[in-house]
Design a protein around this motif. Structure first.
Motif, PDB file in Angstrom:
ATOM      1  N   UNK A   1      33.957  63.759 -34.611  1.00 39.64           N
ATOM      2  CA  UNK A   1      32.500  63.846 -34.504  1.00 39.64           C
ATOM      3  C   UNK A   1      31.900  64.630 -35.657  1.00 39.64           C
ATOM      4  N   UNK A   2      30.879  64.084 -36.266  1.00 39.72           N
ATOM      5  CA  UNK A   2      30.119  64.818 -37.286  1.00 39.72           C
ATOM      6  C   UNK A   2      29.076  65.720 -36.623  1.00 39.72           C
ATOM      7  N   UNK A   3      28.518  65.254 -35.516  1.00 38.55           N
ATOM      8  CA  UNK A   3      27.504  66.005 -34.774  1.00 38.55           C
ATOM      9  C   UNK A   3      27.897  65.966 -33.300  1.00 38.55           C
ATOM     10  N   UNK A   4      28.793  66.858 -32.914  1.00 40.20           N
ATOM     11  CA  UNK A   4      29.349  66.843 -31.573  1.00 40.20           C
ATOM     12  C   UNK A   4      28.286  67.012 -30.489  1.00 40.20           C
TER      13      UNK A   4
ATOM     14  N   UNK B   1      31.545  64.903 -18.328  1.00 40.16           N
ATOM     15  CA  UNK B   1      32.497  65.666 -19.137  1.00 40.16           C
ATOM     16  C   UNK B   1      33.442  66.428 -18.221  1.00 40.16           C
ATOM     17  N   UNK B   2      34.709  66.452 -18.592  1.00 39.89           N
ATOM     18  CA  UNK B   2      35.691  67.194 -17.813  1.00 39.89           C
ATOM     19  C   UNK B   2      35.532  68.692 -18.051  1.00 39.89           C
ATOM     20  N   UNK B   3      35.890  69.512 -17.079  1.00 37.94           N
ATOM     21  CA  UNK B   3      35.856  70.968 -17.280  1.00 37.94           C
ATOM     22  C   UNK B   3      36.789  71.371 -18.425  1.00 37.94           C
ATOM     23  N   UNK B   4      36.513  72.510 -19.005  1.00 33.95           N
ATOM     24  CA  UNK B   4      37.368  73.034 -20.068  1.00 33.95           C
ATOM     25  C   UNK B   4      36.877  72.735 -21.468  1.00 33.95           C
TER      26      UNK B   4
ATOM     27  N   UNK C   1      34.620  73.004 -24.887  1.00 33.73           N
ATOM     28  CA  UNK C   1      34.150  74.131 -25.686  1.00 33.73           C
ATOM     29  C   UNK C   1      33.086  73.629 -26.642  1.00 33.73           C
ATOM     30  N   UNK C   2      32.546  74.509 -27.445  1.00 31.65           N
ATOM     31  CA  UNK C   2      31.516  74.110 -28.399  1.00 31.65           C
ATOM     32  C   UNK C   2      32.003  72.996 -29.317  1.00 31.65           C
ATOM     33  N   UNK C   3      33.288  73.029 -29.682  1.00 34.22           N
ATOM     34  CA  UNK C   3      33.821  72.038 -30.613  1.00 34.22           C
ATOM     35  C   UNK C   3      34.803  71.062 -29.959  1.00 34.22           C
ATOM     36  N   UNK C   4      34.709  70.875 -28.634  1.00 36.27           N
ATOM     37  CA  UNK C   4      35.630  69.961 -27.953  1.00 36.27           C
ATOM     38  C   UNK C   4      35.028  69.514 -26.624  1.00 36.27           C
TER      39      UNK C   4
ATOM     40  N   UNK D   1      35.430  67.855 -33.819  1.00 36.40           N
ATOM     41  CA  UNK D   1      34.844  67.784 -35.164  1.00 36.40           C
ATOM     42  C   UNK D   1      35.739  67.012 -36.148  1.00 36.40           C
ATOM     43  N   UNK D   2      35.131  66.087 -36.861  1.00 38.96           N
ATOM     44  CA  UNK D   2      35.884  65.192 -37.739  1.00 38.96           C
ATOM     45  C   UNK D   2      36.682  65.960 -38.793  1.00 38.96           C
ATOM     46  N   UNK D   3      36.132  67.062 -39.302  1.00 35.68           N
ATOM     47  CA  UNK D   3      36.879  67.802 -40.328  1.00 35.68           C
ATOM     48  C   UNK D   3      38.109  68.496 -39.744  1.00 35.68           C
ATOM     49  N   UNK D   4      38.025  68.971 -38.505  1.00 36.68           N
ATOM     50  CA  UNK D   4      39.189  69.584 -37.855  1.00 36.68           C
ATOM     51  C   UNK D   4      40.227  68.525 -37.484  1.00 36.68           C
ATOM     52  N   UNK D   5      39.755  67.385 -36.988  1.00 38.20           N
ATOM     53  CA  UNK D   5      40.665  66.294 -36.650  1.00 38.20           C
ATOM     54  C   UNK D   5      41.353  65.772 -37.913  1.00 38.20           C
ATOM     55  N   UNK D   6      40.580  65.645 -38.992  1.00 35.16           N
ATOM     56  CA  UNK D   6      41.155  65.198 -40.258  1.00 35.16           C
ATOM     57  C   UNK D   6      42.219  66.139 -40.776  1.00 35.16           C
ATOM     58  N   UNK D   7      42.044  67.444 -40.568  1.00 33.29           N
ATOM     59  CA  UNK D   7      43.048  68.413 -40.984  1.00 33.29           C
ATOM     60  C   UNK D   7      44.381  68.204 -40.298  1.00 33.29           C
TER      61      UNK D   7
END
Length: 139
Positions: free
Chosen positions: A14-17, A31-34, A36-39, A53-59
């Protein structure tokens, strides 16, 4: 040992989660419990779908490579299959009302079913489809 023949998890970069999270909530997905801001994650039948986030997934999945350009098609489609040909039209309309972008209106396909395509706000393609003979799992 062979690779098990199943798909357990699909993660969309996601670019804009927050925007994608709001979009899938408008679809009526819980959305399932658990999360976070970036998941965020959703149970989709026997498969779990996540937003990350696409940059974290890409890493993790494509180190050193640039992500696909924004708004372009990445060569992958996801599908929501429904119980009848008429359901395709109703669900397609509901997806558009939730903010999906029209890719193609539902039509009868040469393989005997009916389907149409929409895209989420980041261009991920979703096929809304009815496949004769497909037995859907209970929701």
């Amino acid at each position: 040992m062979a690779v098990p023949q199943r798909i357990s998890f699909i993660t969309l970069g996601a670019r804009d989660l927050p925007r994608l999270r709001a979009f899938y909530a408008a679809w009526g997905w819980e959305e399932l419990p658990g999360g976070e801001e970036d998941f965020a994650q959703y149970q989709a039948g026997g498969v779990r779908m996540a937003l990350y986030p696409v940059e974290l997934l890409g890493g993790e999945a494509a180190p050193g490579q640039a992500p696909p350009p924004p708004g372009g098609w990445n060569g992958i489609t996801l599908a929501v299959n429904v119980g009848t040909a008429a359901d395709v039209d109703a669900v397609h309309r509901a997806a558009l009302a939730a903010g999906a972008v029209l890719i193609s209106a539902p039509v009868r396909r040469e393989w005997g079913g009916r389907s149409g395509y929409v895209a989420d706000p980041e261009g991920n393609r979703w096929e809304i489809a009815w496949l004769p003979g497909l037995v859907l799992p209970p929701e």
